[in-house]
Design a protein around this motif. Structure first.
Motif, PDB file in Angstrom:
ATOM      1  N   THR A  86      38.030  43.074  44.780  1.00  0.00           N
ATOM      2  CA  THR A  86      36.677  43.314  45.255  1.00  0.00           C
ATOM      3  C   THR A  86      35.748  42.778  44.174  1.00  0.00           C
ATOM      4  O   THR A  86      36.195  42.361  43.112  1.00  0.00           O
ATOM      5  CB  THR A  86      36.429  44.814  45.492  1.00  0.00           C
ATOM      6  OG1 THR A  86      36.701  45.515  44.281  1.00  0.00           O
ATOM      7  CG2 THR A  86      37.315  45.348  46.604  1.00  0.00           C
ATOM      8  N   GLY A  87      34.471  42.794  44.431  1.00  0.00           N
ATOM      9  CA  GLY A  87      33.520  42.277  43.454  1.00  0.00           C
ATOM     10  C   GLY A  87      33.428  40.764  43.518  1.00  0.00           C
ATOM     11  O   GLY A  87      33.505  40.179  44.586  1.00  0.00           O
ATOM     12  N   GLY A  88      33.270  40.136  42.374  1.00  0.00           N
ATOM     13  CA  GLY A  88      33.155  38.686  42.305  1.00  0.00           C
ATOM     14  C   GLY A  88      31.765  38.220  42.693  1.00  0.00           C
ATOM     15  O   GLY A  88      30.858  39.022  42.932  1.00  0.00           O
ATOM     16  N   PRO A  89      31.580  36.892  42.768  1.00  0.00           N
ATOM     17  CA  PRO A  89      30.251  36.348  43.044  1.00  0.00           C
ATOM     18  C   PRO A  89      29.653  36.800  44.375  1.00  0.00           C
ATOM     19  O   PRO A  89      28.443  36.889  44.504  1.00  0.00           O
ATOM     20  CB  PRO A  89      30.460  34.833  43.047  1.00  0.00           C
ATOM     21  CG  PRO A  89      31.735  34.605  42.334  1.00  0.00           C
ATOM     22  CD  PRO A  89      32.556  35.840  42.506  1.00  0.00           C
ATOM     23  N   ASP A 125      30.374  39.770  45.709  1.00  0.00           N
ATOM     24  CA  ASP A 125      30.442  41.236  45.686  1.00  0.00           C
ATOM     25  C   ASP A 125      31.249  41.764  46.871  1.00  0.00           C
ATOM     26  O   ASP A 125      30.770  42.595  47.658  1.00  0.00           O
ATOM     27  CB  ASP A 125      29.044  41.854  45.649  1.00  0.00           C
ATOM     28  CG  ASP A 125      29.095  43.351  45.336  1.00  0.00           C
ATOM     29  OD1 ASP A 125      30.076  43.795  44.700  1.00  0.00           O
ATOM     30  OD2 ASP A 125      28.176  44.073  45.752  1.00  0.00           O
ATOM     31  N   TRP A 126      32.473  41.257  47.005  1.00  0.00           N
ATOM     32  CA  TRP A 126      33.360  41.666  48.098  1.00  0.00           C
ATOM     33  C   TRP A 126      33.553  43.172  48.090  1.00  0.00           C
ATOM     34  O   TRP A 126      33.721  43.787  47.042  1.00  0.00           O
ATOM     35  CB  TRP A 126      34.728  41.006  47.944  1.00  0.00           C
ATOM     36  CG  TRP A 126      34.716  39.546  48.204  1.00  0.00           C
ATOM     37  CD1 TRP A 126      34.668  38.547  47.280  1.00  0.00           C
ATOM     38  CD2 TRP A 126      34.753  38.901  49.479  1.00  0.00           C
ATOM     39  NE1 TRP A 126      34.675  37.323  47.904  1.00  0.00           N
ATOM     40  CE2 TRP A 126      34.726  37.508  49.252  1.00  0.00           C
ATOM     41  CE3 TRP A 126      34.795  39.359  50.790  1.00  0.00           C
ATOM     42  CZ2 TRP A 126      34.750  36.581  50.278  1.00  0.00           C
ATOM     43  CZ3 TRP A 126      34.815  38.435  51.809  1.00  0.00           C
ATOM     44  CH2 TRP A 126      34.802  37.062  51.563  1.00  0.00           C
ATOM     45  N   GLN A 127      33.553  43.748  49.282  1.00  0.00           N
ATOM     46  CA  GLN A 127      33.822  45.167  49.483  1.00  0.00           C
ATOM     47  C   GLN A 127      34.946  45.304  50.489  1.00  0.00           C
ATOM     48  O   GLN A 127      35.092  44.457  51.367  1.00  0.00           O
ATOM     49  CB  GLN A 127      32.564  45.872  50.012  1.00  0.00           C
ATOM     50  CG  GLN A 127      31.363  45.755  49.092  1.00  0.00           C
ATOM     51  CD  GLN A 127      31.606  46.378  47.733  1.00  0.00           C
ATOM     52  OE1 GLN A 127      32.096  47.488  47.634  1.00  0.00           O
ATOM     53  NE2 GLN A 127      31.271  45.634  46.678  1.00  0.00           N
ATOM     54  N   HIS A 169      23.696  34.677  48.992  1.00  0.00           N
ATOM     55  CA  HIS A 169      22.645  35.477  48.365  1.00  0.00           C
ATOM     56  C   HIS A 169      21.296  35.239  49.042  1.00  0.00           C
ATOM     57  O   HIS A 169      20.510  36.174  49.185  1.00  0.00           O
ATOM     58  CB  HIS A 169      22.559  35.166  46.873  1.00  0.00           C
ATOM     59  CG  HIS A 169      23.722  35.705  46.101  1.00  0.00           C
ATOM     60  ND1 HIS A 169      24.027  35.285  44.835  1.00  0.00           N
ATOM     61  CD2 HIS A 169      24.685  36.607  46.421  1.00  0.00           C
ATOM     62  CE1 HIS A 169      25.097  35.921  44.405  1.00  0.00           C
ATOM     63  NE2 HIS A 169      25.519  36.723  45.361  1.00  0.00           N
ATOM     64  N   SER A 206      21.168  37.471  52.007  1.00  0.00           N
ATOM     65  CA  SER A 206      21.599  38.852  51.728  1.00  0.00           C
ATOM     66  C   SER A 206      22.876  39.207  52.493  1.00  0.00           C
ATOM     67  O   SER A 206      22.988  40.283  53.088  1.00  0.00           O
ATOM     68  CB  SER A 206      20.487  39.848  52.049  1.00  0.00           C
ATOM     69  OG  SER A 206      19.355  39.578  51.266  1.00  0.00           O
ATOM     70  N   VAL A 210      26.545  40.385  53.405  1.00  0.00           N
ATOM     71  CA  VAL A 210      27.489  41.405  52.984  1.00  0.00           C
ATOM     72  C   VAL A 210      28.887  40.800  53.144  1.00  0.00           C
ATOM     73  O   VAL A 210      29.248  40.358  54.234  1.00  0.00           O
ATOM     74  CB  VAL A 210      27.350  42.682  53.853  1.00  0.00           C
ATOM     75  CG1 VAL A 210      28.407  43.700  53.483  1.00  0.00           C
ATOM     76  CG2 VAL A 210      25.954  43.262  53.723  1.00  0.00           C
TER      77      VAL A 210
END
Length: 146
Positions: free
Chosen positions: A23-26, A28-30, A77, A80, A82
């Protein structure tokens, strides 16, 4: 010591990181729980959903090379976006049903949803960062009632 180059080198490097679906990374994986997808569309945010598994080498190639591409990150980005990851490492009937509902037949598969939760793009196999960028562009609806 010999240097590994080309696709074989990528596969070996990627295979070394198979044990983790990060998860996370550029982007912002959830992780994808069903309520997260509903919350994203209710908040008016487009979403990228990647179906992946730790044993899926092609998924790892996309994760290490395509989803981190600066153009993909910039476009995500900008709208926005997700980014949600559906982990099919172990059988998961609810995620498997969602994969099929969106037209996926196996891994690799990703879907881009607009800010109203509608599918705007389906991507399968090995795809390019350019394909993801073009899929993200129409993910924000302009005007009209929500």
């Amino acid at each position: 010591m010999a240097t590994i180059t080309g696709v074989a080198g990528v596969v070996l490097v990627v295979a070394g990181g198979l044990a983790v679906t990060p998860t996370g990374g550029p982007l912002d994986w959830q992780p994808l729980p069903a309520n997260r997808l509903v919350a994203a569309s209710n908040d008016g945010h487009p979403a990228l959903v990647e179906f992946t598994a730790y044993w899926c080498i092609n998924c790892k190639v996309l994760e290490k090379m395509v989803y981190v591409d600066p153009g993909v990150v910039r476009e995500a980005h900008h709208v926005s976006l997700v980014a949600l990851r559906a982990d099919l490492t172990r059988p998961h009937p609810a995620l498997e049903r969602q994969l099929a509902a969106w037209g996926g037949t196996g891994l690799t598969f990703a879907v881009v949803l607009d800010d109203r939760g509608r599918v705007v793009a389906r991507l399968s196999g090995i795809f390019t960062s350019n394909a993801i960028e073009h899929a993200i562009e129409p993910s924000v609806t302009r005007g009209g009632p929500r």
